[in-house]
Design a protein around this motif. Sequence first.
Motif, short mmCIF file in Angstrom:
data_model
loop_
_atom_site.label_atom_id
_atom_site.label_comp_id
_atom_site.label_asym_id
_atom_site.label_seq_id
_atom_site.Cartn_x
_atom_site.Cartn_y
_atom_site.Cartn_z
N GLN A 70 -8.35 1.07 -4.43
CA GLN A 70 -7.33 0.31 -4.85
C GLN A 70 -7.10 0.66 -6.42
O GLN A 70 -6.33 0.93 -7.19
N THR A 105 -4.92 6.55 2.31
CA THR A 105 -3.96 5.51 1.53
C THR A 105 -3.86 5.85 0.13
O THR A 105 -2.93 5.74 -0.49
N TYR A 106 -5.33 5.44 -0.44
CA TYR A 106 -5.21 5.53 -2.04
C TYR A 106 -5.38 7.05 -2.77
O TYR A 106 -5.20 6.15 -4.07
N ARG A 153 -8.85 5.99 6.83
CA ARG A 153 -7.93 5.34 5.98
C ARG A 153 -8.02 4.77 5.58
O ARG A 153 -6.67 5.03 4.80
N LEU A 154 -8.66 3.98 5.07
CA LEU A 154 -8.42 4.31 3.54
C LEU A 154 -8.29 4.60 2.60
O LEU A 154 -7.69 4.73 1.39
N ASP A 206 -16.44 -4.43 0.11
CA ASP A 206 -15.43 -4.11 -1.32
C ASP A 206 -14.98 -2.50 -1.27
O ASP A 206 -14.66 -2.40 -2.31
N GLU A 249 -11.84 3.55 10.67
CA GLU A 249 -11.35 2.97 8.99
C GLU A 249 -11.68 3.12 7.82
O GLU A 249 -10.58 3.61 6.84
N THR A 250 -12.62 4.27 7.70
CA THR A 250 -13.34 4.62 6.26
C THR A 250 -11.68 6.07 5.03
O THR A 250 -11.74 5.91 4.72
N ALA A 302 0.65 -1.26 -0.15
CA ALA A 302 0.18 0.02 -0.10
C ALA A 302 0.66 0.84 0.03
O ALA A 302 1.86 1.70 0.59
N GLU A 334 -12.46 -0.56 -0.33
CA GLU A 334 -11.38 -0.80 -0.17
C GLU A 334 -10.62 -0.86 -2.06
O GLU A 334 -9.62 -0.35 -3.13
N THR A 335 -11.16 -2.33 -2.33
CA THR A 335 -10.65 -2.74 -3.96
C THR A 335 -11.12 -1.51 -4.13
O THR A 335 -10.46 -1.26 -5.52
#
Length: 425
Positions: free
Chosen positions: A319, A423-424, A419-420, A313, A416-417, A201, A315-316
Amino acid sequence: STVNNIISAVMNERFSEISQQADAPFVGAYSYYGGLLKSKDAFINIVVPKEGQELEGFNALTLEMEKLKRFGFTNAEVERAKTNLLKNMEKAYNERDNQNSQQLAREYIRNYLDNEPIPGIEAEYDMVQMILPQITVDAINQVAKAYVTDENVIIDVTAPEKEEVKIPTEGQLLAAFSDAKKADLVAKVEEDFSRPLIEQAPKAGKVKKITKNPAVETTELLLDNGIKLVFKPTTFKKDEISLRAFSEGGLSKVKNIADLPSASMATAIVQSNGIGDFNATDLNKVLTGKNASVSPYINTYGEGMNGTSSVKDLETMLQLVYLYFTAPRKDDNSYGALINMFKTSLANAEKNPNKAFGDSIRMTTSGHDPRIIIQDMKMIDRINQDKGIEIYKQRFANPADFTFIFVGNIDPNDPETQRLLTTYL
């Protein structure tokens, strides 16, 4: 019905993989088990050959049927189909309280006309969960191989009347059907696509600012790289998150008119070539069991991405956004297949009066603007893969230009949301 769905899914995956090759004799093929007539079911396989390669396209179809009869499917192919089937059923179950009325009406129609059972999504989901683990690759192959027979076969050819099309004779078709049984064929090897979309990541950024807009009940996040995020939470669809990202610019930023054909096809080229370490075929396999998709676009005055995912999904989907921004790839083979597909689809376009009329209206209402792109064979010949990818990278080079809108079952205040997102994005 479940077994037939799995057989169709695997065959269609195989056909799709072949059509992604530049030297494929067909641009598309499709397989399903269903009603030929009201009183007759059939294992139906359809191929759309490239113009001038009609017999070669049929040959390829007969060879795939023979491979199925001799070798069956691999365990990996069947497991992918089972996983996707269960995931689709799970999504339908999660949305059972918000079903589209049209969808319900069509179920009643199929029940009346085709005797399709309608126990309800709760019973269907329970049943699929129960029977899928019991359906082995051997059981699937036993049924699938029985569908490929030497008798009771219909071969149907439909084609335009033109010199370039070489309609096979009855003798040629029967010979191809017979020759496939003697062909030297190799079974498909087992595959492992369990690796992640992104191996490592990227380093996460930060949320710079959070503001509320009570008038439209949205929450806005500003990331430290300049991206603006807007959230409209709703549980109308309990298991769906919709994404729209946009930025101003688009084709209007392409100064050289000669580059416009490549620019107009830039996102199609990137999607056909795949992203990161995966071509388009492998990307679909890696996404097995995931309810997540992203499609980039470039239009006249803007560029962006549209996406959707289940809650699980998210995170997917993010990504995929990250890879479409940072990792478009060149692939001569996939590009060749894409151009062949467009050439086949446009081969008879000049004989379609609706297209001719629509193109004439576009040119007339634009004052014959030289920046208007008409899709025809001449336009296809002016497309350049490298130029298309270059323009795509230019339009998606600066993420600070983009606004992302998320609508659905998503909480922008959830750690958590966030964080995703950091990150991306």
